[in-house]
Design a protein around this motif. Structure first.
Motif, PDB file in Angstrom:
ATOM      1  N   VAL A 204       6.441  10.686  -4.076  1.00  0.00           N
ATOM      2  CA  VAL A 204       6.476   9.983  -2.897  1.00  0.00           C
ATOM      3  C   VAL A 204       5.170   9.096  -2.941  1.00  0.00           C
ATOM      4  CG1 VAL A 204       6.022  10.516  -0.336  1.00  0.00           C
ATOM      5  CG2 VAL A 204       7.456  11.888  -1.890  1.00  0.00           C
ATOM      6  N   GLU A 205       5.328   7.953  -2.486  1.00  0.00           N
ATOM      7  CA  GLU A 205       4.045   7.174  -2.118  1.00  0.00           C
ATOM      8  C   GLU A 205       4.138   6.531  -0.776  1.00  0.00           C
ATOM      9  OE1 GLU A 205       4.393   4.438  -5.614  1.00  0.00           O
ATOM     10  OE2 GLU A 205       2.687   5.855  -6.325  1.00  0.00           O
ATOM     11  N   TYR A 206       2.768   6.254  -0.191  1.00  0.00           N
ATOM     12  CA  TYR A 206       2.545   5.515   0.985  1.00  0.00           C
ATOM     13  C   TYR A 206       1.680   4.391   0.893  1.00  0.00           C
ATOM     14  CZ  TYR A 206       4.146  10.541   2.760  1.00  0.00           C
ATOM     15  OH  TYR A 206       4.832  11.580   2.837  1.00  0.00           O
TER      16      TYR A 206
ATOM     17  N   ASN B  39       1.659  14.260  -2.567  1.00  0.00           N
ATOM     18  CA  ASN B  39       0.915  14.674  -3.710  1.00  0.00           C
ATOM     19  C   ASN B  39      -0.576  15.005  -3.263  1.00  0.00           C
ATOM     20  OD1 ASN B  39      -0.822  12.413  -3.928  1.00  0.00           O
ATOM     21  ND2 ASN B  39       0.851  11.163  -5.045  1.00  0.00           N
TER      22      ASN B  39
ATOM     23  N   PHE C 208      -3.193  13.730  -4.197  1.00  0.00           N
ATOM     24  CA  PHE C 208      -4.253  12.613  -3.870  1.00  0.00           C
ATOM     25  C   PHE C 208      -3.990  12.405  -2.390  1.00  0.00           C
ATOM     26  CE2 PHE C 208      -3.540  12.276  -8.314  1.00  0.00           C
ATOM     27  CZ  PHE C 208      -4.877  12.048  -8.955  1.00  0.00           C
ATOM     28  N   HIS C 209      -2.784  12.410  -1.966  1.00  0.00           N
ATOM     29  CA  HIS C 209      -2.544  12.229  -0.496  1.00  0.00           C
ATOM     30  C   HIS C 209      -3.314  13.393   0.329  1.00  0.00           C
ATOM     31  CE1 HIS C 209       1.599  10.265  -1.716  1.00  0.00           C
ATOM     32  NE2 HIS C 209       0.691   9.391  -1.487  1.00  0.00           N
TER      33      HIS C 209
END
Lengths: 287, 212
Positions: free
Chosen positions: A153-155, A194, A196-197
């Motif tokens: 997943v990325e944002y 994740n 980092f998020h």
């Protein structure tokens, strides 16, 4: 008054501890320790004595696993909610579910708060909370399906996404009839995120509290703590408490935890540093 | 035509923006860097092929392209590359058309295929455990290890989707690219550099190299 849960009202500077009580045989941290009714009631008594403001009762572990349908989920939690309501009339009871049907039954049995960890996946949930006069937690998951883990997943901006989604859900809940002072938002560490998020959400939690909605954080023993410190489940309390202190500094209102006494100490200390709570007993240089 | 192809995995933990104190993807970066270096040496031009999944949350380049760029950096390969993205949900027919187009070149193309298998290989896997993972992953990893493009072309798209196997479409593009000239030359030499599932996702690092 900024937050109302059941018949309790709280100020913006209050820091509330929500104690996790799992009616599950397989949750990641307690591994079924409160699967038995008596053990669960014992835990409720203990965490209330340790200073828990809210008891969060859940019947399904968040991680993937054995499918539990709504009927089985209700079997696990509804009678238990009624029992806790009877034994502890003053404590706020939260039902941890994403299903409207379960929330409705639990609220009828005495729950004051619907803690939806899965971001409004069941579009009927806010209406169910409204009809019951219950409070509601609106969570950011990025729109994932319940009981799934994040995979790549990325944002563009995870905090902006969390604020946009939770505030929109909060307004939607109010439109559905939930009292404005009984809606909380939750960035949902590790859900659709994740490590980092989750770290960034923690670092920038002040942007969420600045929305004016009371913020709930659920940090307890999670993977982002474990991955940051390279520690397995069971050795994450210190890291959890460090993250707790930071979220408290940023103004989060509610802390969903396994370890109540330790969390209470951290929150009290931060409140005192912030000038919101006098020290318990200060005599040094004051004699 | 395709002169050489590398199959490399897509762990985002190899990316500098997701660096930890430890480097959990180090061995995969190392193996993939060796693979991409080897195939780049065989190609007049370099194509990087990765799966793309539209997201409402971000406008980043597809992670597979960024992972491949990291492998190339680690390999010290400083050459222009042509990025190609295939939808993770592309049908086998669409993959076949794209693969044929990629291979329809006069020179020797080095193709870097970012692809991996099921993400449901255990209770701690991203997608938890789905027992079908092992059969699915056996099929595609054996196909790559044998240079068997027909077996890759036959991968079950629905099973791949169920298993969060985002590499299915790129592998089928590779299959079609390899098939285009298959009648006119011997099969490729295969080198398998690494294989495993350290995070519950099936990885493979391998190269196919056709003799000049």
């Amino acid at each position: 008054m900024t937050l109302r849960l059941g018949r309790h009202e709280y100020a913006a500077t209050d820091r509330l501890v929500m104690a996790i009580v799992n009616r599950t045989p397989d949750s990641f941290y307690d591994r079924g320790a409160t699967w038995g009714i008596e053990a669960a009631l014992e835990r409720v008594a203990r965490v209330v004595q340790e200073g828990a403001d809210i008891i969060d009762i859940g019947g399904i572990k968040a991680a993937p696993g054995e499918p539990i349908d709504a009927a089985e989920e209700k079997d696990r939690v509804v009678d238990f909610v009624a029992r806790v309501r009877e034994d502890f009339p003053d404590v706020v009871i939260s039902i941890d579910t994403w299903r409207a049907e379960v929330a409705e039954a639990a609220c009828a049995a005495g729950a004051d708060l619907v803690n939806d960890a899965w971001g409004g996946y069941d579009r009927e949930l806010a209406g169910a909370a409204a009809r019951a006069g219950a409070a509601l937690v609106c969570t950011h998951t990025g729109g994932v399906t319940p009981r799934t883990r994040p995979h790549r997943v990325e944002y563009d901006d995870v905090v902006a996404s969390a604020i946009a989604d939770t505030v929109a859900e909060a307004e939607r809940a109010v439109a559905a009839g939930v009292a404005r002072e009984s809606v909380l938002i939750d960035p949902a560490h590790d859900f659709g995120k994740n490590t980092f998020h989750s770290l960034e959400v923690t670092r920038r939690l002040g942007e969420m509290t600045a929305t004016g909605w009371p913020v709930l954080v659920s940090l307890s023993n999670k993977d982002f703590v474990g991955e940051t410190l390279d520690l397995p489940v069971g050795e994450r309390l210190t890291g959890t408490l460090a993250a707790t202190a930071l979220c408290a500094w940023h103004g989060a209102a509610v802390y969903r935890v396994h370890e109540v006494a330790q969390t209470r100490q951290v929150l009290d200390l931060v409140s005192s540093v912030q000038g919101h709570r006098p020290p318990a007993r200060a005599v040094r240089g004051l004699a | 035509m395709i002169g050489a192809a590398a199959v490399v995995p897509e762990p985002l933990c190899v990316l500098p923006e997701y660096a930890s104190l430890a480097d959990p993807g180090a061995s995969w970066r190392d193996a993939a860097a060796r693979a991409v270096a080897a195939v780049c040496a065989e190609g007049d031009e370099v194509v990087v092929l990765a799966a793309g999944t539209p997201s409402p949350h971000h406008s980043n380049a597809p992670a597979g392209l960024r992972v491949a760029a990291e492998y190339l950096r680690a390999a010290g390969v400083d050459r222009p590359v042509e990025p190609v993205v295939v939808g993770a949900d592309a049908t086998p027919t669409q993959c076949a058309a794209l693969g044929a187009a990629l291979a329809d070149t006069p020179g020797r193309t080095a193709l870097i295929v970012v692809a991996d298998g099921s993400a449901r290989r255990g209770p701690r896997a991203p997608g938890h455990l789905d027992e079908r993972s092992f059969a699915y992953d056996d099929v595609w990893r054996r196909a790559v290890a044998r240079g068997d493009h027909d077996a890759l072309a036959a991968l079950d798209a629905q099973a791949a989707d169920d298993l969060l196997a985002q590499g299915r479409a790129p592998l089928q593009v590779l299959a079609a690219a390899a098939a285009l000239d298959a009648a006119d030359r011997p099969p490729p030499a295969v080198d398998v550099l690494a294989e495993g599932d350290p995070f519950g996702v099936a990885y493979l690092v391998a190269t196919w190299t056709w003799a000049r």
